[in-house]
Design an enzyme around this catalytic site. Sequence first.
Site, PDB file in Angstrom:
ATOM      1  N   LYS A  58       0.859  -1.186  -0.002  1.00 34.75           N
ATOM      2  CA  LYS A  58       0.132  -0.069  -0.047  1.00 34.75           C
ATOM      3  C   LYS A  58       1.111   1.188  -0.005  1.00 34.75           C
ATOM      4  CE  LYS A  58      -1.680   2.801   2.852  1.00 34.75           C
ATOM      5  NZ  LYS A  58      -1.669   4.128   1.843  1.00 34.75           N
ATOM      6  N   GLY A  91      -5.905   5.516   0.907  1.00 28.17           N
ATOM      7  CA  GLY A  91      -5.652   6.332   2.193  1.00 28.17           C
ATOM      8  C   GLY A  91      -5.782   5.871   3.553  1.00 28.17           C
ATOM      9  N   GLY A 111       6.626   5.699   8.034  1.00 26.15           N
ATOM     10  CA  GLY A 111       6.023   6.862   7.853  1.00 26.15           C
ATOM     11  C   GLY A 111       6.148   7.420   9.199  1.00 26.15           C
ATOM     12  N   SER A 112       5.039   8.535   9.412  1.00 26.47           N
ATOM     13  CA  SER A 112       5.111   9.408  10.862  1.00 26.47           C
ATOM     14  C   SER A 112       5.063   8.558  12.057  1.00 26.47           C
ATOM     15  CB  SER A 112       4.195  10.469  10.640  1.00 26.47           C
ATOM     16  OG  SER A 112       2.666   9.788  10.731  1.00 26.47           O
ATOM     17  N   GLU A 133       9.093   2.071  11.145  1.00 25.53           N
ATOM     18  CA  GLU A 133      10.327   2.894  10.962  1.00 25.53           C
ATOM     19  C   GLU A 133       9.790   4.256  10.959  1.00 25.53           C
ATOM     20  OE1 GLU A 133      12.543   5.448  10.213  1.00 25.53           O
ATOM     21  OE2 GLU A 133      12.337   4.733   8.155  1.00 25.53           O
ATOM     22  N   LEU A 134      10.018   5.072  11.949  1.00 25.87           N
ATOM     23  CA  LEU A 134       9.155   6.187  12.028  1.00 25.87           C
ATOM     24  C   LEU A 134       9.979   7.660  11.789  1.00 25.87           C
ATOM     25  CD1 LEU A 134       6.994   4.936  14.902  1.00 25.87           C
ATOM     26  CD2 LEU A 134       6.583   4.682  12.637  1.00 25.87           C
ATOM     27  N   GLY A 135       9.618   8.631  12.524  1.00 22.14           N
ATOM     28  CA  GLY A 135      10.050   9.840  12.408  1.00 22.14           C
ATOM     29  C   GLY A 135      11.363  10.156  12.723  1.00 22.14           C
ATOM     30  N   CYS A 167      13.351  11.027   6.685  1.00 22.53           N
ATOM     31  CA  CYS A 167      13.374  10.830   8.142  1.00 22.53           C
ATOM     32  C   CYS A 167      14.645  10.900   8.947  1.00 22.53           C
ATOM     33  CB  CYS A 167      12.894   9.559   8.658  1.00 22.53           C
ATOM     34  SG  CYS A 167      13.882   7.917   7.856  1.00 22.53           S
ATOM     35  N   GLU A 261       9.878  17.481  14.852  1.00 20.65           N
ATOM     36  CA  GLU A 261      10.226  17.227  13.337  1.00 20.65           C
ATOM     37  C   GLU A 261       9.490  18.219  12.507  1.00 20.65           C
ATOM     38  OE1 GLU A 261      10.688  13.177  10.401  1.00 20.65           O
ATOM     39  OE2 GLU A 261       8.810  13.399  11.952  1.00 20.65           O
ATOM     40  N   PHE A 263      10.175  18.171   8.932  1.00 14.36           N
ATOM     41  CA  PHE A 263      10.082  17.907   7.523  1.00 14.36           C
ATOM     42  C   PHE A 263      10.103  18.667   6.586  1.00 14.36           C
ATOM     43  CE2 PHE A 263       8.672  13.667   5.076  1.00 14.36           C
ATOM     44  CZ  PHE A 263       9.661  12.796   5.676  1.00 14.36           C
TER      45      PHE A 263
END
Length: 366
Positions: A58, A91, A111-112, A133-135, A167, A261, A263
Site C-alpha cells: 500500500k 488512504g 511513515g510518521s 520505521e518512524l520519524g 526521516c 520534526e 520535515f
Amino acid sequence: LPSHPAGEVLTSNDARWSFARRRPAGVVSVIAPFNFPLILSIRSVAPALALGNTVLLKPDPRTAVCGGVALMRVFEEAGLPAGALSLLPGGAETGAAVVEAPEVRVISFTGSTAAGRRVGEAAARHLKRAHLELGGNNALIVLPGADVAKAASAGAFGSFMHQGQICMTTGRHLVHESLYDAYVAALSEKAAQLPVGDPASGTVALGPIIDESQLKRIHAIVEDALQAGARLTAGGTHDGLFYQPTVLSELSQENPAFAEEIFGPVAPVIKFSTLDEAVELVNANEYGLSVGILGDVGTAMDLADRVHSGKVHINEQTVMDEANAPFGGVGASGTGSRFGGATANIEAFTEVQWLTMRPQIAPYPF
C-alpha cells in the site's frame, strides 16, 4: 536472501536431530510513505518476497505510481508469479484494512510517528508483528576544533537534501560555542546560494514540498519559532511549493523548531558549551533515529557511546542508508533495526520453527 542459511542445527539431550528453521511468515503488508516511494517500498517488498512471503503493498496515495505501479510492472516483467505481489492504493481506511486483515501476519510500516502508533496499536490487538520505521529529529553535533566550512557543508546537505523530507534529515544542529557564530554564518551563506525550483527546468538543489498541507505546516513551525525568540538568518519564505532553505539561530531547547520534526528545509542551530550538555540536548528529544558527530574522532567515539540513537555517523551528516546495513531507530523513531542486511531482514519477515526428527517412534511410559 533466497540462498542464505535458513536455520541452524541444535544440540539435543535426546537421540534425535533438532533444528531451528526459518519459515516464511505468510502475507506481509508493506505500507510505504511519499518521500522516497521507490526505495522505501522495495526495501521491504524485496526481502519479504525473497524469504518466501507474499506481499500486499500500500503506497502513499500521493505517490501510488512511482511507489506502487512502477514496482508492479518491474516484477511483472521479471516473471514474478501472479499473486505473489499485490498492489492496493488508498488512504487511511485502506491502511487500516491491510493491517487488520486476518490473512496478514506481518506489517512493515514506514511513515510518521503518529500514524505508526496507530498501526502498532492495531497490530497488537490482532497479535501481529509490526515493524515500524518512524520519524526523526536528528542531531548533528559540531565539536570544538572542527573545520567550519566542511561542517557547514555537511549540515547543509543534512538539512536541505530532498527539501528536508527525509526521516534522517538533520533537524537539530548542536554547535560548540567556540564555533557557533562562524557556523551559523557559513550555513546561512550556503542556504542563500542554493538554487530552488522545478528540477525539470535545470540544475536545482531543492525542488518542491510534497503538497500545500505540508508546506503550511513547515511555515507555521518557522513562524512559531520566530515568535518564541529564534532569529532568522536565511530563508523563511516560499514561492508556491518551493520553500527557501532556512536557518534559525538563537533557539532555546523548548523552541518548536528545535523540539519538533519539521520535515522541511529548515536548519535550527543551537550552541552548547560542554560535551555533557551536548549529550543532554541529543537525548532530551523523544526521537532516536540518526546522529552525526563532526570533529575529533576520539571525542566523537565517547559521545557515540552516550547518545540514544539507532545510527551514529562520525564525521558524516545524518542522512545515511545502505542496503546491507541495519536501519532503524529507538524511542519515537520506531521499533528497532528492521531493514537492511540479512540478519534484520530474516528476523523481520520469517517465523522460527523448532523441528525434531528421530529414526523411529520414540518410546513413552504411557
